[in-house]
Design an enzyme around this catalytic site. Structure first.
Site, PDB file in Angstrom:
ATOM      1  N   CYS A   1       0.862  -1.183   0.000  1.00 12.54           N
ATOM      2  CA  CYS A   1       0.000   0.000   0.000  1.00 12.54           C
ATOM      3  C   CYS A   1       0.896   1.229   0.000  1.00 12.54           C
ATOM      4  CB  CYS A   1      -0.897  -0.017   1.243  1.00 12.54           C
ATOM      5  SG  CYS A   1      -1.998   1.413   1.333  1.00 12.54           S
TER       6      CYS A   1
ATOM      7  N   HIS B   1      -9.237  -3.806  -1.520  1.00 13.42           N
ATOM      8  CA  HIS B   1      -8.202  -3.015  -0.841  1.00 13.42           C
ATOM      9  C   HIS B   1      -8.537  -1.514  -0.936  1.00 13.42           C
ATOM     10  CE1 HIS B   1      -3.794  -2.094   0.083  1.00 13.42           C
ATOM     11  NE2 HIS B   1      -4.287  -0.933  -0.311  1.00 13.42           N
ATOM     12  N   GLU B   2      -8.837  -1.057  -2.162  1.00 13.32           N
ATOM     13  CA  GLU B   2      -9.090   0.381  -2.356  1.00 13.32           C
ATOM     14  C   GLU B   2     -10.379   0.813  -1.653  1.00 13.32           C
ATOM     15  OE1 GLU B   2      -6.674   2.045  -3.267  1.00 13.32           O
ATOM     16  OE2 GLU B   2      -5.549   0.348  -4.042  1.00 13.32           O
TER      17      GLU B   2
ATOM     18  N   HIS C   1     -10.078   1.530   1.993  1.00 12.35           N
ATOM     19  CA  HIS C   1      -9.557   2.865   2.323  1.00 12.35           C
ATOM     20  C   HIS C   1     -10.698   3.851   2.586  1.00 12.35           C
ATOM     21  CE1 HIS C   1      -5.212   2.672   1.910  1.00 12.35           C
ATOM     22  NE2 HIS C   1      -5.299   2.015   0.756  1.00 12.35           N
TER      23      HIS C   1
HETATM   24 NI    NI Z   1      -3.683   1.080  -0.111  1.00  5.38          NI
END
Ligand code: NI
Length: 232
Positions: free
Chosen positions: A160, A202-203, A206
């Site tokens: 990341c 994953h995104e 966030h």
């Molecule tokens: Ni990330």
């Protein structure tokens, strides 16, 4: 389950894709040039003054509060400021050699992500039909939602840009559908598997203030990139 396994012919699949909208690669994808060229009236003005509106942005690192908060939805995905933000996010992601970037990582707490899932990340032995779900050209997704299609969990190494220098082995759902909006305000809906499903999860994490180490089940698998050759 993939298209092939469901026995859908290429013709039926094309009809389905046409029906659900701008799924077909690369219809809803945006190239860097597109984003830059369409940066709106602001860009037009800048062009006259020879000052580009896009910039390589600073990336927030783990510990900054912007990475821990829940991001706000975008009211109008077509707004010029969203387009300008995305243009800078694309520049920033490419400069940092990332596979994805979420707006909170550049200190903007809004529900915007960009990502790509290149064919090189696809595992060997994936058939031509299923390959469609495993790959994505550069995609902008605004106000995204994820629907999980399987209980199957895959472990995979992630990095990341907000956690520089580290790699972690992270469990993710293997098969999802994601929905959201493009910069043109049109809905996007896509099936995603493997790395494609991983990068989207994953995104989108966030946007809910979650970084990948918080998804890990064994912190012995959190390692420095420079030591990764021993593990990967
Ligand atoms: Ni990330």
């Amino acid at each position: 389950m993939g298209w092939a396994k469901r026995g859908i012919s290429p013709h039926a699949r094309a009809a389905y894709l046409a029906k659900v909208g701008r799924i077909v690669h690369p219809g809803s994808d945006v190239s860097v040039r597109d984003v830059s060229a369409q940066a709106g009236p602001v860009a037009g003005k800048a062009e006259r003054h020879h000052i580009p509106t896009m910039a390589i942005l600073k990336i927030a690192r783990m510990g900054h509060p912007v990475l821990s908060r829940v991001a706000e939805p975008v009211a109008d995905p077509r707004a010029p400021e969203v387009r300008a933000l995305v243009a800078s996010m694309v520049e920033t992601m490419i400069d940092a050699n990332g596979a994805g970037l979420a707006a909170p990582q550049v200190y903007v707490p809004r529900r915007v992500v960009i990502f790509q899932a290149p064919p090189e990340r696809m595992p060997e032995g994936v058939g031509e039909e299923e390959a469609f779900d495993h790959t994505a050209a550069l995609t902008v997704l605004i106000n995204p939602e994820i629907e999980i299609l399987t209980s199957e969990i895959q472990m995979g190494w992630e990095g990341c840009l907000s956690v520089p220098g580290l790699r972690g082995l992270v469990p993710r759902y293997a098969d999802i559908v994601y929905r959201g909006f493009g910069l043109d305000g049109q809905p996007i809906e896509r099936r995603a598997k493997g790395f494609h499903a991983r990068v989207v999860q994953h995104e989108c994490d966030h946007l809910d203030g979650i970084l990948y180490p918080q998804r890990m089940t064994d912190l012995r698998d959190l390692i420095f990139e420079s030591e990764a050759r021993h593990r990967m």
